[in-house]
Design a protein around this motif. Structure first.
Motif, PDB file in Angstrom:
ATOM      1  N   LYS A 171       0.842  -1.198   0.000  1.00 41.50           N
ATOM      2  CA  LYS A 171       0.000   0.000   0.000  1.00 41.50           C
ATOM      3  C   LYS A 171       0.877   1.247   0.000  1.00 41.50           C
ATOM      4  CE  LYS A 171      -3.895  -2.190   2.165  1.00 41.50           C
ATOM      5  NZ  LYS A 171      -4.802  -2.249   3.295  1.00 41.50           N
ATOM      6  N   TYR A 172       0.441   2.234  -0.783  1.00 35.29           N
ATOM      7  CA  TYR A 172       1.191   3.493  -0.897  1.00 35.29           C
ATOM      8  C   TYR A 172       1.545   4.060   0.475  1.00 35.29           C
ATOM      9  CZ  TYR A 172      -0.233   4.203  -5.872  1.00 35.29           C
ATOM     10  OH  TYR A 172      -0.426   4.122  -7.228  1.00 35.29           O
ATOM     11  N   THR A 173       0.539   4.112   1.363  1.00 33.95           N
ATOM     12  CA  THR A 173       0.786   4.771   2.652  1.00 33.95           C
ATOM     13  C   THR A 173       1.769   3.984   3.506  1.00 33.95           C
ATOM     14  OG1 THR A 173      -1.187   3.750   3.617  1.00 33.95           O
ATOM     15  CG2 THR A 173      -1.428   5.981   2.715  1.00 33.95           C
TER      16      THR A 173
ATOM     17  N   CYS B 209       5.166   4.843   2.186  1.00 34.63           N
ATOM     18  CA  CYS B 209       5.518   6.216   2.573  1.00 34.63           C
ATOM     19  C   CYS B 209       5.866   6.305   4.055  1.00 34.63           C
ATOM     20  CB  CYS B 209       4.378   7.171   2.242  1.00 34.63           C
ATOM     21  SG  CYS B 209       4.153   7.442   0.477  1.00 34.63           S
TER      22      CYS B 209
ATOM     23  N   LEU C 215       7.701   2.636  -3.978  1.00 34.19           N
ATOM     24  CA  LEU C 215       6.630   3.596  -4.252  1.00 34.19           C
ATOM     25  C   LEU C 215       6.513   3.874  -5.743  1.00 34.19           C
ATOM     26  CD1 LEU C 215       4.447   5.404  -3.069  1.00 34.19           C
ATOM     27  CD2 LEU C 215       6.178   7.188  -2.787  1.00 34.19           C
TER      28      LEU C 215
ATOM     29  N   PHE D  48       3.235   3.035  -7.860  1.00 37.70           N
ATOM     30  CA  PHE D  48       2.587   4.146  -8.555  1.00 37.70           C
ATOM     31  C   PHE D  48       2.461   3.858 -10.047  1.00 37.70           C
ATOM     32  CE2 PHE D  48       2.740   8.265 -10.746  1.00 37.70           C
ATOM     33  CZ  PHE D  48       1.604   8.847 -10.204  1.00 37.70           C
TER      34      PHE D  48
ATOM     35  N   LYS E 130      -1.719   0.457  -9.330  1.00 32.44           N
ATOM     36  CA  LYS E 130      -2.652   1.504  -8.897  1.00 32.44           C
ATOM     37  C   LYS E 130      -3.635   0.980  -7.856  1.00 32.44           C
ATOM     38  CE  LYS E 130      -1.266   4.769 -11.757  1.00 32.44           C
ATOM     39  NZ  LYS E 130      -0.496   5.895 -11.296  1.00 32.44           N
TER      40      LYS E 130
ATOM     41  N   ASP F  70      -3.116   2.027  -4.181  1.00 32.19           N
ATOM     42  CA  ASP F  70      -3.277   3.434  -3.779  1.00 32.19           C
ATOM     43  C   ASP F  70      -4.344   3.538  -2.698  1.00 32.19           C
ATOM     44  OD1 ASP F  70      -3.614   6.165  -3.504  1.00 32.19           O
ATOM     45  OD2 ASP F  70      -3.767   6.560  -5.650  1.00 32.19           O
ATOM     46  N   ASP F  71      -3.892   3.740  -1.463  1.00 38.49           N
ATOM     47  CA  ASP F  71      -4.816   3.848  -0.329  1.00 38.49           C
ATOM     48  C   ASP F  71      -4.727   5.224   0.327  1.00 38.49           C
ATOM     49  OD1 ASP F  71      -2.260   3.496   0.724  1.00 38.49           O
ATOM     50  OD2 ASP F  71      -2.977   2.365   2.450  1.00 38.49           O
ATOM     51  N   ARG F  72      -4.257   6.214  -0.442  1.00 42.22           N
ATOM     52  CA  ARG F  72      -4.129   7.560   0.133  1.00 42.22           C
ATOM     53  C   ARG F  72      -5.500   8.098   0.524  1.00 42.22           C
ATOM     54  NH1 ARG F  72      -0.991  10.304  -4.700  1.00 42.22           N
ATOM     55  NH2 ARG F  72      -2.356   8.853  -5.801  1.00 42.22           N
TER      56      ARG F  72
END
Length: 156
Positions: free
Chosen positions: A47-49, A52, A87, A91, A95, A98-100
């Motif tokens: 997951k993106y988050t 990050c 990331l 990205f 896709k 993407d859990d932003r």
């Protein structure tokens, strides 16, 4: 001098600009991860988050003066590079990871169309020429900024 063959390399990635030795800490972290989880485990999706948050933790530790991660004993810089690569991969190719969170209480988010390499479009080439051939210098300036500029120009 001997005659040299012709090549069409304009617009292609120039991989000779990359310092492979500077990427060695990243490869060491990837090897650690392969032992701990499995080879290419990260390609299954992260997951993106989460990526990050891990990147931020390693960046914070490095900024605070810690060179090596206590668990892996490897360089925080290697972990930062890994997370940046993860990331980028997510990205570009995942896709679905993407859990932003989009805060609806803030200004309405700008609707961004699906990714298109705008550097290959006539709109981008026209825009670039109208800017005197100079690319903006307020970094980071990525494809989303280019999209916003094109949308704003169309609205004007």
């Amino acid at each position: 001098m001997k005659e040299q063959g012709e090549r069409e390399n304009q617009g292609k990635l120039k991989w000779s600009l990359v310092s492979w030795r500077a990427l060695a800490p990243m490869v060491r972290v990837l090897m650690f991860g392969a032992e701990k989880y499995d080879d290419h485990n990260w390609k299954k999706g992260l997951k993106y988050t989460e990526v990050c948050e891990s990147l931020q933790r390693h960046l914070n530790a490095f900024i605070e003066g810690e060179d090596n991660d206590p668990e892996s004993k490897l360089s925080h810089v290697g972990h930062i590079l890994c997370n940046a690569m993860f990331l980028s991969y997510m990205f570009l190719f995942r896709k679905d990871m993407d859990d932003r969170y989009v805060d609806k209480n803030l200004n309405p988010p700008v609707e961004i169309p699906p990714f298109v390499d705008f550097t290959e479009t006539e709109e981008f080439k026209t825009w670039l020429l109208s800017e005197g051939g100079l690319i903006r210098t307020n970094y980071p300036y990525d494809e989303q900024d280019i999209i916003k500029d094109i949308i704003n120009e169309e609205e004007e």
